[in-house]
Design a protein around this motif. Structure first.
Motif, PDB file in Angstrom:
ATOM      1  N   ALA A 144      18.339 -40.268  19.052  1.00  0.00           N
ATOM      2  CA  ALA A 144      19.266 -39.533  19.921  1.00  0.00           C
ATOM      3  C   ALA A 144      19.200 -38.035  19.632  1.00  0.00           C
ATOM      4  CB  ALA A 144      20.690 -40.044  19.739  1.00  0.00           C
ATOM      5  N   ASP A 199      25.000 -50.334  35.409  1.00  0.00           N
ATOM      6  CA  ASP A 199      24.880 -49.642  34.113  1.00  0.00           C
ATOM      7  C   ASP A 199      23.522 -49.994  33.498  1.00  0.00           C
ATOM      8  OD1 ASP A 199      24.993 -48.631  31.584  1.00  0.00           O
ATOM      9  OD2 ASP A 199      26.994 -49.397  31.123  1.00  0.00           O
ATOM     10  N   ARG A 257      21.958 -48.215  31.134  1.00  0.00           N
ATOM     11  CA  ARG A 257      21.696 -47.509  29.878  1.00  0.00           C
ATOM     12  C   ARG A 257      21.168 -48.455  28.818  1.00  0.00           C
ATOM     13  NH1 ARG A 257      27.478 -45.055  28.807  1.00  0.00           N
ATOM     14  NH2 ARG A 257      27.950 -47.137  29.582  1.00  0.00           N
ATOM     15  N   LYS A 258      20.235 -47.968  28.014  1.00  0.00           N
ATOM     16  CA  LYS A 258      19.785 -48.733  26.848  1.00  0.00           C
ATOM     17  C   LYS A 258      20.140 -47.932  25.601  1.00  0.00           C
ATOM     18  CE  LYS A 258      16.026 -51.593  28.555  1.00  0.00           C
ATOM     19  NZ  LYS A 258      15.641 -51.086  29.869  1.00  0.00           N
ATOM     20  N   ASP A 259      20.407 -48.602  24.517  1.00  0.00           N
ATOM     21  CA  ASP A 259      20.764 -47.904  23.286  1.00  0.00           C
ATOM     22  C   ASP A 259      19.519 -47.354  22.598  1.00  0.00           C
ATOM     23  OD1 ASP A 259      23.380 -48.590  23.723  1.00  0.00           O
ATOM     24  OD2 ASP A 259      23.227 -50.456  22.578  1.00  0.00           O
ATOM     25  N   ILE A 260      19.674 -46.202  21.975  1.00  0.00           N
ATOM     26  CA  ILE A 260      18.617 -45.690  21.107  1.00  0.00           C
ATOM     27  C   ILE A 260      19.247 -45.344  19.764  1.00  0.00           C
ATOM     28  CG2 ILE A 260      17.061 -44.819  22.901  1.00  0.00           C
ATOM     29  CD1 ILE A 260      18.186 -42.071  22.471  1.00  0.00           C
ATOM     30  N   SER A 261      18.407 -45.314  18.739  1.00  0.00           N
ATOM     31  CA  SER A 261      18.941 -45.071  17.396  1.00  0.00           C
ATOM     32  C   SER A 261      19.536 -43.663  17.315  1.00  0.00           C
ATOM     33  CB  SER A 261      17.822 -45.211  16.367  1.00  0.00           C
ATOM     34  OG  SER A 261      16.906 -44.144  16.530  1.00  0.00           O
TER      35      SER A 261
END
Ligand SMILES: Cc1cc2nc3c(=O)[nH]c(=O)nc-3n(C[C@H](O)[C@H](O)[C@H](O)COP(=O)(O)O)c2cc1C
Length: 194
Positions: free
Chosen positions: A14, A4, A6-10
């Protein structure tokens, strides 16, 4: 199982994943006959029968005020040859000053609405404003337009606009744009069953 990565984005960033989107120049007119033009990319279809579309406009802009006056607007598609001038039309000029004239663009008569179209546009969509929707808590409102006419200057064959010939500009974010790219065809099984 794949790692996995995936990195988070605001949430705000998004939203920008919903790009690129067509860049258009929306023309409107008020009761005194003053014309306004501004670029938009929060634009899309909402209904096929009847044909309807939306433009999401930040609250308080001239486009909102003018569209509400005559209950009409024209969506003018933007091609590469006049893209910079179309983008320049986002300038905040005093209400009533015609951005098209300020930035060297031209108007001509639309076919079914009194609001003029942009002469340089390779295609136009003439709309009658049917509704203004204010999504709760949002900073934009949706101008909903019933499409009453369309024009196009580049055709592949009868009623089939030639996207390759139009050189349309798409908005990514901020000052970043892309050209509409290459055609690619996929099988749509549901369509084949009909
Ligand atoms: C490429 C591009 C796309 C834009 N898209 C939108 C949009 O979808 N909605 C919006 O409210 N403003 C958008 N803007 C900003 C408006 O064009 C800008 O606020 C303009 O001053 C509004 O003009 P008006 O007050 O004459 O309506 C966009 C600007 C550019 C350059």
């Amino acid at each position: 199982m794949a790692e996995d990565n995936r990195k988070d984005i605001s949430a705000e960033k998004a939203l920008w994943l919903l790009s690129p989107r067509l860049t258009v120049l929306v023309t409107t007119m008020n009761k005194e006959g003053k014309v306004n033009a501004a670029p938009f990319s929060f634009v899309g279809p909402v209904s096929i029968e009847p044909p309807m579309c939306y433009v999401a406009v930040g609250k308080g802009k001239d486009t909102e005020a003018f569209a509400k006056e005559l209950k009409q607007f024209v969506i003018n598609l933007v091609s590469e040859d006049f893209a910079q001038k179309a983008i320049d039309c986002e300038a905040k000029l005093p209400r009533g000053v015609n951005e098209l004239q300020e930035f060297g663009l031209h108007m001509w008569a639309s076919k079914k609405v009194v609001v003029p179209s942009v002469k340089e546009a390779p295609a136009t969509i003439e709309c009658e404003l049917t509704e203004v929707i204010e999504p709760r808590d949002s900073d934009h409102l949706l101008l909903i337009g019933k499409v009453v006419w369309g024009t196009c200057r580049f055709f592949k064959e009868e009623q089939k606009p030639d996207l390759d010939a139009m050189n349309l500009i798409m908005h990514v974010a901020k000052g970043h744009f892309r050209l509409v790219g290459n055609r690619i065809d996929y099988e749509r099984k549901k369509l084949c069953q009909k």
